[in-house]
Design an enzyme around this catalytic site. Structure first.
Site, PDB file in Angstrom:
ATOM      1  N   LYS A   8       0.819  -1.288  -0.058  1.00 54.42           N
ATOM      2  CA  LYS A   8      -0.018   0.117   0.164  1.00 54.42           C
ATOM      3  C   LYS A   8       0.993   1.433  -0.210  1.00 54.42           C
ATOM      4  CE  LYS A   8      -2.093  -1.257   3.876  1.00 54.42           C
ATOM      5  NZ  LYS A   8      -1.381  -2.288   4.104  1.00 54.42           N
ATOM      6  N   ARG A  82     -10.660   0.459   7.546  1.00 52.70           N
ATOM      7  CA  ARG A  82     -10.403  -1.002   7.529  1.00 52.70           C
ATOM      8  C   ARG A  82     -11.565  -1.621   8.438  1.00 52.70           C
ATOM      9  NH1 ARG A  82      -4.181  -2.003   8.742  1.00 52.70           N
ATOM     10  NH2 ARG A  82      -3.728  -0.095   7.955  1.00 52.70           N
ATOM     11  N   ARG A 116      11.915  -4.887   5.691  1.00 50.91           N
ATOM     12  CA  ARG A 116      11.600  -3.635   5.633  1.00 50.91           C
ATOM     13  C   ARG A 116      12.122  -2.883   6.733  1.00 50.91           C
ATOM     14  NH1 ARG A 116       5.128  -2.191   5.493  1.00 50.91           N
ATOM     15  NH2 ARG A 116       5.322  -3.076   7.431  1.00 50.91           N
ATOM     16  N   ARG A 149      10.057  -1.698  11.782  1.00 46.67           N
ATOM     17  CA  ARG A 149       8.833  -1.511  12.811  1.00 46.67           C
ATOM     18  C   ARG A 149       8.614  -2.536  13.865  1.00 46.67           C
ATOM     19  NH1 ARG A 149       3.820  -0.072   8.467  1.00 46.67           N
ATOM     20  NH2 ARG A 149       2.884  -1.420   9.772  1.00 46.67           N
ATOM     21  N   ARG A 160      -1.330  -9.853  12.469  1.00 51.96           N
ATOM     22  CA  ARG A 160      -1.910  -8.648  11.616  1.00 51.96           C
ATOM     23  C   ARG A 160      -2.478  -9.118  10.376  1.00 51.96           C
ATOM     24  NH1 ARG A 160       3.342  -5.802  10.737  1.00 51.96           N
ATOM     25  NH2 ARG A 160       2.264  -4.448   8.827  1.00 51.96           N
TER      26      ARG A 160
HETATM   27  P1  G5P Z   1      -0.200   0.148   8.689  1.00 51.75           P
HETATM   28  O1  G5P Z   1       1.126   1.018   8.940  1.00 51.75           O
HETATM   29  O2  G5P Z   1      -1.288   0.736   7.697  1.00 51.75           O
HETATM   30  P2  G5P Z   1      -0.306  -2.625   7.424  1.00 51.75           P
HETATM   31  O3  G5P Z   1      -0.012  -3.586   8.180  1.00 51.75           O
HETATM   32  O4  G5P Z   1      -1.499  -2.288   7.023  1.00 51.75           O
HETATM   33  O5  G5P Z   1       0.389  -1.331   8.207  1.00 51.75           O
HETATM   34  P3  G5P Z   1       2.005  -2.172   6.081  1.00 51.75           P
HETATM   35  O6  G5P Z   1       2.928  -2.980   6.996  1.00 51.75           O
HETATM   36  O7  G5P Z   1       2.316  -0.713   6.154  1.00 51.75           O
HETATM   37  O8  G5P Z   1       0.658  -2.500   6.006  1.00 51.75           O
HETATM   38  P4  G5P Z   1       2.069  -1.883   3.081  1.00 51.75           P
HETATM   39  O9  G5P Z   1       2.058  -0.297   3.236  1.00 51.75           O
HETATM   40  O10 G5P Z   1       0.974  -2.564   2.396  1.00 51.75           O
HETATM   41  O11 G5P Z   1       2.409  -2.642   4.492  1.00 51.75           O
HETATM   42  O12 G5P Z   1       3.311  -2.353   2.196  1.00 51.75           O
HETATM   43  P5  G5P Z   1       4.774  -1.693   2.196  1.00 51.75           P
HETATM   44  O13 G5P Z   1       5.390  -0.951   3.325  1.00 51.75           O
HETATM   45  O14 G5P Z   1       4.585  -0.778   0.774  1.00 51.75           O
HETATM   46  O15 G5P Z   1       5.595  -2.844   1.623  1.00 51.75           O
HETATM   47  C1  G5P Z   1       5.969  -3.707   2.543  1.00 51.75           C
HETATM   48  C2  G5P Z   1       7.425  -4.133   2.321  1.00 51.75           C
HETATM   49  O16 G5P Z   1       7.593  -4.671   0.976  1.00 51.75           O
HETATM   50  C3  G5P Z   1       8.565  -2.837   2.094  1.00 51.75           C
HETATM   51  O17 G5P Z   1       9.708  -3.104   2.786  1.00 51.75           O
HETATM   52  C4  G5P Z   1       8.638  -2.420   0.643  1.00 51.75           C
HETATM   53  O18 G5P Z   1       9.938  -2.014   0.310  1.00 51.75           O
HETATM   54  C5  G5P Z   1       8.580  -3.916   0.275  1.00 51.75           C
HETATM   55  N1  G5P Z   1       7.834  -4.321  -0.993  1.00 51.75           N
HETATM   56  C6  G5P Z   1       6.934  -3.649  -1.937  1.00 51.75           C
HETATM   57  N2  G5P Z   1       6.802  -4.261  -2.960  1.00 51.75           N
HETATM   58  C7  G5P Z   1       7.627  -5.302  -3.106  1.00 51.75           C
HETATM   59  C8  G5P Z   1       7.880  -6.300  -3.976  1.00 51.75           C
HETATM   60  O19 G5P Z   1       7.346  -6.244  -5.344  1.00 51.75           O
HETATM   61  N3  G5P Z   1       8.907  -7.173  -4.044  1.00 51.75           N
HETATM   62  C9  G5P Z   1       9.782  -6.907  -2.727  1.00 51.75           C
HETATM   63  N4  G5P Z   1      10.672  -8.012  -2.766  1.00 51.75           N
HETATM   64  N5  G5P Z   1       9.397  -5.993  -1.741  1.00 51.75           N
HETATM   65  C10 G5P Z   1       8.402  -5.286  -1.944  1.00 51.75           C
HETATM   66  O20 G5P Z   1      -0.894  -0.095  10.077  1.00 51.75           O
HETATM   67  C11 G5P Z   1      -0.190  -0.573  11.207  1.00 51.75           C
HETATM   68  C12 G5P Z   1      -0.984  -0.654  12.453  1.00 51.75           C
HETATM   69  O21 G5P Z   1      -1.683   0.269  12.728  1.00 51.75           O
HETATM   70  C13 G5P Z   1      -3.176   0.201  13.297  1.00 51.75           C
HETATM   71  C14 G5P Z   1      -3.300  -1.353  13.149  1.00 51.75           C
HETATM   72  O22 G5P Z   1      -2.932  -1.767  14.523  1.00 51.75           O
HETATM   73  C15 G5P Z   1      -2.242  -1.742  12.019  1.00 51.75           C
HETATM   74  O23 G5P Z   1      -1.714  -3.201  12.290  1.00 51.75           O
HETATM   75  N6  G5P Z   1      -4.128   0.645  12.036  1.00 51.75           N
HETATM   76  C16 G5P Z   1      -5.482   0.908  12.055  1.00 51.75           C
HETATM   77  N7  G5P Z   1      -6.322   0.183  13.099  1.00 51.75           N
HETATM   78  C17 G5P Z   1      -7.500   0.342  12.883  1.00 51.75           C
HETATM   79  N8  G5P Z   1      -8.137   0.975  11.729  1.00 51.75           N
HETATM   80  C18 G5P Z   1      -7.265   1.613  10.911  1.00 51.75           C
HETATM   81  N9  G5P Z   1      -7.548   2.065   9.882  1.00 51.75           N
HETATM   82  C19 G5P Z   1      -5.824   1.621  10.802  1.00 51.75           C
HETATM   83  N10 G5P Z   1      -4.698   1.915  10.161  1.00 51.75           N
HETATM   84  C20 G5P Z   1      -3.633   1.486  10.940  1.00 51.75           C
HETATM   85 MG    MG Z   2       2.209   0.828   4.909  1.00 51.85          MG
END
Ligand code: G5P
Ligand code: MG
Length: 211
Positions: A8, A82, A116, A149, A160
């Site tokens: 995302k 969410r 990450r 993180r 998660r």
């Molecule tokens: P967050 O911060 O929203 P998540 O768990 O939803 O966290 P996260 O972990 O931030 O999602 P992302 O943004 O979907 O993941 O993914 P990203 O960071 O872009 O990519 C992940 C990794 O993979 C990075 O290192 C990136 O460089 C790499 N990558 C990307 N593409 C590729 C690829 O093609 N290949 C490879 N090899 N690598 C790749 O929420 C955190 C917490 O906050 C709360 C919750 O507790 C949640 O768990 N929260 C909420 N709670 C309630 N309601 C809400 N609306 C909430 N929002 C947050």
């Molecule tokens: Mg994120």
């Protein structure tokens, strides 16, 4: 929308670079409160460190507060809503044009999150395999230290993923019924991104023609 680690943040940063949109990520806002040790941060931390969703009211208020100051521009939200409650509260205040869902298999996610690294002040994301920083552990732009993180520890990642699966299906259904949901599946962000870009280009073109 999309499971933890589905890209995302990665796809959002490309959208923001290519289209004129302001950007808010609920996770970044919550982490900023945690690092400043605010009351909201203290409350949110209890849930985030267990891999659980933060209560609707807390996160919705934070997002709506920030959207208030963006009333004159178009924006992109990452990680919000969410739950159906969050989605309904958002719809009450704002009109939503498009909901994007990223579908990436669990095994790909688990391996990505191990590598990450994050620059907390800007939200810039790196990955030791996919997009490493020029110097290990250091942000390319500011030269400041990167962090990992707390909730990227393997047991929290599993929690998660589980909470994501329980909660997200009804939100997808909510936007599907409104006919604004677009879903993109794949194992690589570079494969998903061109399709997202095309979808947004079409949307912007249609909106322009309507004006
Ligand atoms: P967050 O911060 O929203 P998540 O768990 O939803 O966290 P996260 O972990 O931030 O999602 P992302 O943004 O979907 O993941 O993914 P990203 O960071 O872009 O990519 C992940 C990794 O993979 C990075 O290192 C990136 O460089 C790499 N990558 C990307 N593409 C590729 C690829 O093609 N290949 C490879 N090899 N690598 C790749 O929420 C955190 C917490 O906050 C709360 C919750 O507790 C949640 O768990 N929260 C909420 N709670 C309630 N309601 C809400 N609306 C909430 N929002 C947050
Ligand atoms: Mg994120």
């Amino acid at each position: 929308m999309g499971p933890p680690g589905s890209g995302k943040g990665t796809i959002s940063s490309r959208i923001v670079k290519n289209f004129n949109l302001s950007y808010l990520a609920s996770g970044d806002i919550l982490r900023s409160h945690i690092s400043r040790n605010t009351d909201k941060g203290k409350e949110a931390k209890k849930f985030i460190e267990r891999g659980q969703l933060v209560p609707d009211e807390l996160v919705t208020n934070l997002i709506l507060e920030q959207l208030y100051s963006l009333s004159k521009c178009s924006w992109l939200l990452d990680g919000f809503p969410r739950t159906v409650k969050q989605a309904k509260d958002l719809t009450e205040k704002h009109s939503i044009t498009l909901a994007i869902n990223l579908a990436v298999p669990d095994e790909v996610i688990i391996s990505r999150l191990k590598g990450r690294w994050l620059h907390p002040a800007s939200g810039r994301i790196y990955n030791t395999d996919f997009n490493p920083p020029k110097v290990h552990g250091i942000d390319d732009v500011t030269g400041e230290k990167l962090i990992q993180r707390e909730d990227d520890k393997p047991d929290i990642v599993l929690a998660r993923l589980l909470h994501y699966k329980e909660g997200n299906t009804p939100v997808l259904e909510y936007y599907r019924k409104k006919s604004i949901l677009r879903e993109f599946s794949g194992k690589e962000s570079n494969e998903i991104w061109p399709r997202v870009k095309l979808c947004l280009e079409e949307l912007f073109r249609e909106n322009k023609n309507r004006m």
